[in-house]
Write a protein that holds these residues in place. Structure first.
Motif, PDB file in Angstrom:
ATOM      1  N   ALA A   6      48.889 -14.488 123.197  1.00 24.40           N
ATOM      2  CA  ALA A   6      47.792 -14.996 122.375  1.00 24.40           C
ATOM      3  C   ALA A   6      48.296 -16.008 121.352  1.00 24.40           C
ATOM      4  O   ALA A   6      47.643 -17.026 121.103  1.00 24.40           O
ATOM      5  N   GLN A   7      49.453 -15.755 120.771  1.00 22.93           N
ATOM      6  CA  GLN A   7      50.032 -16.700 119.812  1.00 22.93           C
ATOM      7  C   GLN A   7      50.430 -17.996 120.498  1.00 22.93           C
ATOM      8  O   GLN A   7      50.228 -19.081 119.947  1.00 22.93           O
ATOM      9  N   ASN A   9      49.039 -19.201 123.238  1.00 28.60           N
ATOM     10  CA  ASN A   9      47.778 -19.871 123.556  1.00 28.60           C
ATOM     11  C   ASN A   9      47.231 -20.614 122.354  1.00 28.60           C
ATOM     12  O   ASN A   9      46.712 -21.720 122.478  1.00 28.60           O
ATOM     13  N   LYS A  10      47.324 -19.993 121.188  1.00 33.79           N
ATOM     14  CA  LYS A  10      46.800 -20.606 119.966  1.00 33.79           C
ATOM     15  C   LYS A  10      47.521 -21.911 119.662  1.00 33.79           C
ATOM     16  O   LYS A  10      46.907 -22.872 119.207  1.00 33.79           O
ATOM     17  N   SER A  15      41.363 -25.657 121.012  1.00 32.74           N
ATOM     18  CA  SER A  15      40.288 -24.776 120.539  1.00 32.74           C
ATOM     19  C   SER A  15      38.976 -25.524 120.696  1.00 32.74           C
ATOM     20  O   SER A  15      38.719 -26.507 120.004  1.00 32.74           O
ATOM     21  N   ARG A  37      41.561 -17.512 127.417  1.00 28.40           N
ATOM     22  CA  ARG A  37      41.763 -17.168 126.013  1.00 28.40           C
ATOM     23  C   ARG A  37      40.995 -15.905 125.646  1.00 28.40           C
ATOM     24  O   ARG A  37      41.485 -15.069 124.894  1.00 28.40           O
ATOM     25  N   THR A  41      42.832 -12.516 124.416  1.00 26.01           N
ATOM     26  CA  THR A  41      42.481 -12.028 123.074  1.00 26.01           C
ATOM     27  C   THR A  41      41.965 -10.598 123.132  1.00 26.01           C
ATOM     28  O   THR A  41      42.357  -9.764 122.299  1.00 26.01           O
TER      29      THR A  41
END
Length: 47
Positions: A6-7, A9-10, A15, A37, A41
């Motif tokens: 997740a990190q 992906n961020k 976004s 995502r 998440t």
């Protein structure tokens, strides 16, 4: 494991909420990124 993904992906993936993308007009590749995502998440929050 999902928290790390997740990190990543961020950092790497765009976004679409910040870009105010309309989901009805999203392209298939954008929907795939949104789905990925969302999946990561929910798994990261569940663990």
């Amino acid at each position: 494991m999902y928290k790390i993904i997740a990190q990543i992906n961020k950092i790497l993936l765009p976004s679409f909420t910040k870009q105010r993308l309309d989901l009805a007009k999203a392209k298939k590749w954008q929907m795939a990124i949104i789905g990925w995502r969302y999946y990561v998440t929910t798994k990261a929050l569940g663990n």
